[in-house]
Design a protein around this motif. Structure first.
Motif, short mmCIF file in Angstrom:
data_model
loop_
_atom_site.label_atom_id
_atom_site.label_comp_id
_atom_site.label_asym_id
_atom_site.label_seq_id
_atom_site.Cartn_x
_atom_site.Cartn_y
_atom_site.Cartn_z
N THR A 194 42.13 19.64 -39.65
CA THR A 194 42.54 18.57 -38.84
C THR A 194 40.99 17.54 -38.64
N THR A 195 40.05 18.02 -38.50
CA THR A 195 38.90 17.16 -38.54
C THR A 195 38.60 16.52 -39.90
N GLU A 196 39.08 17.11 -40.93
CA GLU A 196 38.98 16.39 -41.99
C GLU A 196 40.10 15.31 -42.33
N ARG A 197 41.09 15.65 -41.81
CA ARG A 197 42.12 14.69 -41.81
C ARG A 197 42.05 13.34 -40.84
N LEU A 198 41.37 13.86 -39.93
CA LEU A 198 40.87 12.59 -38.87
C LEU A 198 39.83 11.83 -39.49
N ARG A 199 38.76 12.39 -40.40
CA ARG A 199 37.76 11.67 -40.64
C ARG A 199 38.16 10.84 -41.89
N PRO A 207 40.77 21.87 -23.05
CA PRO A 207 41.01 21.29 -24.55
C PRO A 207 39.86 21.70 -25.48
N SER A 208 40.27 21.90 -26.64
CA SER A 208 39.24 22.09 -27.70
C SER A 208 38.73 20.88 -28.30
N HIS A 209 39.46 19.75 -28.03
CA HIS A 209 39.32 18.49 -28.55
C HIS A 209 39.21 17.50 -27.59
N ILE A 210 38.47 16.46 -27.64
CA ILE A 210 38.52 15.30 -26.86
C ILE A 210 40.10 14.59 -26.97
N ALA A 214 39.05 7.18 -33.53
CA ALA A 214 39.71 8.53 -32.97
C ALA A 214 40.22 9.12 -34.02
N THR A 215 41.46 8.41 -34.49
CA THR A 215 42.64 8.89 -35.32
C THR A 215 42.90 8.29 -36.60
N GLY A 216 42.10 6.91 -36.77
CA GLY A 216 42.54 6.30 -37.78
C GLY A 216 43.71 5.28 -37.80
N GLN A 217 43.94 5.19 -36.60
CA GLN A 217 44.96 4.35 -36.41
C GLN A 217 44.26 2.72 -36.02
N LYS A 218 45.21 1.84 -36.68
CA LYS A 218 44.88 0.41 -36.37
C LYS A 218 44.88 -0.11 -35.15
N LEU A 219 45.84 0.59 -34.26
CA LEU A 219 46.07 0.40 -32.98
C LEU A 219 46.72 1.62 -32.18
N THR A 220 46.14 1.94 -30.83
CA THR A 220 47.01 2.98 -29.94
C THR A 220 48.41 2.69 -29.92
N VAL A 221 49.61 3.58 -30.06
CA VAL A 221 50.83 3.31 -29.87
C VAL A 221 51.04 2.37 -28.64
N TYR A 222 50.65 3.12 -27.56
CA TYR A 222 50.66 2.49 -26.18
C TYR A 222 49.60 2.04 -25.72
N MET A 223 49.36 0.88 -25.02
CA MET A 223 48.09 0.35 -24.23
C MET A 223 48.62 -0.31 -23.13
N LEU A 265 32.86 14.67 -32.98
CA LEU A 265 33.39 16.00 -33.17
C LEU A 265 33.87 16.11 -34.73
N ASN A 266 34.72 15.08 -35.20
CA ASN A 266 35.05 15.30 -36.53
C ASN A 266 34.13 15.35 -37.63
N ALA A 267 32.76 14.67 -37.43
CA ALA A 267 31.86 14.52 -38.25
C ALA A 267 30.97 15.84 -38.10
N CYS A 268 30.79 16.49 -37.12
CA CYS A 268 29.83 17.42 -36.83
C CYS A 268 30.19 18.86 -37.75
N PRO A 269 29.25 19.20 -38.55
CA PRO A 269 29.41 20.41 -39.31
C PRO A 269 29.32 21.61 -38.37
N VAL A 270 28.83 21.68 -37.17
CA VAL A 270 28.93 22.74 -36.23
C VAL A 270 30.16 22.75 -35.67
N TYR A 271 30.80 21.60 -34.98
CA TYR A 271 32.08 21.88 -34.42
C TYR A 271 33.13 22.02 -35.48
N ARG A 272 33.05 21.69 -36.59
CA ARG A 272 34.23 21.89 -37.49
C ARG A 272 34.21 23.36 -38.01
#
Length: 502
Positions: free
Chosen positions: A30-35, A150-153, A262-271, A320-327
């Motif tokens: 999942t972190t790889e996909r987010l990165r 939670p395991s991830h923010i 955070a997720t690679g989205q251009k915009l959050t779906v709801y703001m 978190l997604n970039a950290c080798p320890v968290y992954r």
């Protein structure tokens, strides 16, 4: 993976995580996909570094003048008809929320995703009072059913698969549910719809608070934050005191940075932007709005040259997604609400029990990947070094570590001792090294080799190779035969060039 016991030693928590192959694979995937999503989204935006610098400047300015912008925000909230409460500690925040609950005779509460509410443990307090509390973010709902944190923010249930989720939801449904995403999501949607309609109070977090208008802004991909903040008659918003930004113009920058990081989205779906309670001309909204501004250790970082910048965090989870320890270990190994590099800094600086939580700063390779990933350029790797130094100065490090560092200092401070140590190491590794790797689980190496191989010492060090190069260069410069040959070769090439010119 069950929720790790926060009071257990850090190494024990990490060991449990490392021995959970499913957890490691799920978090890594999942972190790889987010990165990758972040990389694509930032490339498409262009000038990402300029956006990062702009975001950093906004956060630096805001935190440096936090008292002014907080005062402006509070005045504007009250002018719009909202109530503002200040909580110095997590306990005070809970007490304020409970008084509101009692005044409204609340029996049921719906919540949108909020890390600060996790921080103050509001769910536990509500349940102890017999008040039903339901998380409405899908990931939060899943881990609530599992009795976990939670395991991830951004993705709280990053460590669970569809089969595990189906088992949890089947217990709620009272019948077996298939591990099918559409069916599971549909069941949760119908279940939560009932809760939205019957809830007495809605509790939200706050992504950003706009000082110039007294507005709170919520980012969501599921629409649940909008439901929580409109259907119940009373809304309580819990926000860390640092969530402030000065203007709506600044929000444009944050709304560009946060979803991409955070997720690679251009915009959050709801703001959703909320300014005060419902007015007579509004179609929906809470009749009463309470905002609890929480300190809980944050003000201690103000004016601190080493840690003030940690308040710049916009809770995107990119570090978190970039950290080798968290992954490799996921979020629960960190022991508290916040995990990854930001958690390794926030936990020791916010928690009162410094000795208990100081060790979490060691859960980092200090590679700096977190800084490169952070959309507002927080130097987390530097802060982790400061925390480690503080632990040493306070004498909270273990005796074995203190002794080991003194030995290393003694060896590394003398080139003669260093060379001797390297030679001794080469001799000793002959018994354990195979094909340039050490896999043996012995002595001080076993903590490393339990989950990876250690590189063997090179046959020759850089210093030794450099000395040989210097000797070769000296021989070339001093050997008259070589010099004469070079002169003849250069003369021959010169003559040839001159002939070609003619």
């Amino acid at each position: 993976m069950g929720n790790l016991e926060p009071n257990s030693p850090l190494k024990e928590r990490i060991s449990l995580a490392l021995n959970n192959e499913f957890l490691r694979n799920a978090v890594k995937f999942t972190t790889e996909r987010l990165r990758k999503g972040k990389q694509t989204a930032t490339d498409e935006l262009g000038n990402w570094e300029e956006w990062r610098s702009y975001g950093q400047a906004i956060r630096m300015h805001t935190i440096a003048h936090l008292d002014y912008y907080l005062s402006q925000f509070v005045n504007n909230v009250r002018a719009a008809g909202g109530f503002v409460h200040f909580a110095s500690t997590a306990r005070e925040a809970v007490e304020i929320a409970m008084k509101i609950m009692e005044a409204k005779q609340a029996k049921s509460v719906v919540k949108s995703k909020s890390m600060v509410s996790e921080e103050v443990h509001i769910n536990q307090a509500l349940e102890e009072k017999g008040i039903e509390v339901v998380e409405t973010d899908l990931g939060e709902y899943i881990i609530q059913l599992a009795g976990e944190t939670p395991s991830h923010i951004i993705i709280p249930a990053i460590h669970k698969n569809k089969k595990q989720i189906a088992e949890l939801l089947s217990q709620v449904a009272g019948e077996p549910l298939p591990a099918d995403t559409a069916i599971l999501a549909g069941f949760v949607r119908s279940k939560l719809r009932e809760k939205f309609l019957s809830a007495d109070i809605g509790i939200t977090g706050c992504n950003f608070a706009i000082a110039e208008s007294g507005s709170i802004v919520l980012f969501s991909n599921e629409g649940n934050a909008r439901m929580v903040s409109t259907l119940p008659k009373t809304q309580i918003t819990m926000m860390g005191m640092e969530r402030i930004i000065p203007t709506w113009e600044d929000l444009e920058v944050m709304a560009t940075l946060l979803p991409r990081a955070a997720t690679g989205q251009k915009l959050t779906v709801y703001m959703s932007a909320i300014t005060g309670p419902k007015r007579s001309e509004d179609g929906d909204g809470p009749e009463e709005l309470h905002i609890i501004i929480i300190d809980n250790g944050r003000s201690n970082q103000l004016g601190d040259p080493e840690f003030q910048e940690v308040l710049n965090c916009i809770r995107c989870g990119a570090c978190l997604n970039a950290c080798p320890v968290y992954r490799h270990v996921g979020g629960h190994a960190y022991g508290w609400v916040y995990s990854g590099p930001i958690g390794a800094v926030l936990t020791p600086v916010l928690q009162a029990e410094k000795e208990k939580w100081g060790e979490v700063a060691n859960a980092s390779s200090l590679c700096g990947a977190c800084y490169e990933a952070c959309p507002v350029k927080i130097p987390l790797h530097d802060m982790l070094v400061y925390l480690r130094r503080r632990n040493v100065e306070q004498g909270t490090t273990k005796k074995r570590e203190q002794w080991g560092m003194k030995v290393f200092q003694k060896v590394a401070s003398s080139h003669k001792r260093y060379r001797l140590a390297i030679k001794a190491g080469r001799i000793g590794q002959k018994f354990v090294a195979r094909k340039g790797e050490i896999k043996a689980k012995i002595g001080p190496l076993k903590k490393w080799t339990a989950h990876r191989t250690a590189p063997a010492l090179a046959p020759r060090s850089f210093r030794e190779m450099w000395q040989d190069l210097q000797q070769q260069q000296t021989q070339i410069e001093l050997d008259p035969t070589i010099q004469k040959r070079m002169e003849e070769m250069l003369k021959k090439r010169g003559d040839q060039h001159e002939s070609e010119q003619k």
